[in-house]
Write an enzyme that holds these catalytic residues in place. Structure first.
Site, PDB file in Angstrom:
ATOM      1  N   GLU A   1       0.821  -1.212   0.000  1.00  0.00           N
ATOM      2  CA  GLU A   1       0.000   0.000   0.000  1.00  0.00           C
ATOM      3  C   GLU A   1       0.852   1.257   0.000  1.00  0.00           C
ATOM      4  OE1 GLU A   1      -3.123   0.490  -0.512  1.00  0.00           O
ATOM      5  OE2 GLU A   1      -3.527  -1.646  -0.710  1.00  0.00           O
TER       6      GLU A   1
ATOM      7  N   TYR B   1      -6.493   6.606   4.345  1.00  0.00           N
ATOM      8  CA  TYR B   1      -6.694   5.583   3.322  1.00  0.00           C
ATOM      9  C   TYR B   1      -5.892   4.324   3.630  1.00  0.00           C
ATOM     10  CZ  TYR B   1      -5.712   2.663  -0.564  1.00  0.00           C
ATOM     11  OH  TYR B   1      -5.536   1.534  -1.319  1.00  0.00           O
TER      12      TYR B   1
ATOM     13  N   ASP C   1     -10.130   5.549  -2.003  1.00  0.00           N
ATOM     14  CA  ASP C   1      -9.061   6.218  -2.740  1.00  0.00           C
ATOM     15  C   ASP C   1      -9.652   6.891  -3.976  1.00  0.00           C
ATOM     16  OD1 ASP C   1      -9.518   4.156  -4.575  1.00  0.00           O
ATOM     17  OD2 ASP C   1      -7.391   3.810  -4.930  1.00  0.00           O
TER      18      ASP C   1
END
Length: 301
Positions: free
Chosen positions: A46, A129, A147
């Protein structure tokens, strides 16, 4: 189009189900998906995927995980090792923050990636996020993963908006939360499926509506796809920008086995002295490089 007398909730559920069905057939087989990666591997992916395409991330992620398969491994390394291994992914501050995050995981959580949003968002370099994504993708939990790709899919299909606003609103987040399935597994699947749809089909500049599972329902398509010409496009040339010069400095130091006289290096002679000084000051302020010897003007990671 919506069925007559169908409730909004029923329509939402049907649209979500269509995206999940599409993802089951069209989703990419990525090494950090499908439970094959550890929570740490998901967290690393991520961070790496922020503003960087999958094709560039995957080989670096594999090398990173082979070298530092757990937070304790990265925490035991030097920051310079992490920055050097980041290679050409760009935005090297992410490498520094990930190294700091590994240390915090060891100090606060026994080297494990926590399961809750609150614990995750308190870690260095982990924002809203990323915390929500790790809850969903690493632990299969329920969270609102929002996102740019997900925002674009929801904005177009449900509200007829070509592109999401610069900043999330309370109303946008509330509506996104209302679409998340109540069960953990369904919520996690919706998070990755809606994100994948935005990445592969409902993209910012090219909307492949003929491939979209929401085409029959999409409010934006029904309106004739207005506003697609407003998609942002890069107008500033890459060559010669501060970001490019910073990248050149970082590449020079990554490749060096000893401190380097950056200002006098032959590969940077085409850079104006003022710009080079500005970039060096920025890299120092970001904690990405160190001044080794002020008199000799040498730097190192």
């Amino acid at each position: 189009m919506p069925h007559e007398s169908e409730s909004a909730a029923a329509r939402d559920a049907r649209m979500v189900a269509a995206v999940l069905e599409w993802f089951a057939q069209a989703g990419r087989d990525l090494p950090w998906r499908g439970g094959s990666a550890t929570p740490w591997g998901v967290l690393v992916s991520e961070i790496m995927l922020q503003q960087t395409p999958v094709v560039r991330v995957e080989p670096v992620w594999r090398e990173w995980m082979a070298r530092w398969p757990a937070p304790v491994d990265l925490a035991a390394a030097e920051q310079a090792d992490a920055v050097r291994a980041w290679g050409r992914l760009g935005y090297p501050r992410r490498a520094k923050r990930l190294w700091e995050c590994a240390g915090a995981l060891v100090d606060r959580h026994g080297g494990e990636v926590p399961r809750t949003y609150e614990e995750l968002v308190a870690l260095p370099g982990i924002g809203d996020y990323t915390a929500a994504a790790v809850v969903a993708f690493a632990h299969g939990g329920r969270s609102v993963v929002l996102d740019t790709n997900v925002r674009r899919v929801i904005g177009r299909a449900w509200h007829g908006r070509a592109l999401p606003a610069a900043h999330q609103t309370v109303g946008e987040r509330a509506h996104a939360a209302s679409l998340v399935p109540r069960d953990d597994a369904g919520a996690a699947e919706w998070a990755v499926a809606s994100m994948e749809l935005g990445a592969l089909v409902c993209t910012a500049r090219v909307a492949r509506c003929d491939e979209c599972p929401l085409a029959r329902e999409c409010a934006w398509l029904a309106q004739g796809r207005p506003g697609l010409d407003l998609a942002p496009r890069r107008t500033q040339p890459w060559h010669g920008t501060d970001r490019q010069v910073r990248g050149r400095v970082m590449a020079l130091l990554r490749a060096a086995s000893s401190p380097v006289n950056v200002t006098g290096h032959a590969t940077l002679q085409d850079v104006e002295p003022g710009q080079l000084d500005r970039c060096l000051e920025g890299l120092l302020a970001d904690g990405l490089i160190r001044l080794d010897d002020a008199d000799r003007g040498t730097y190192t990671l």
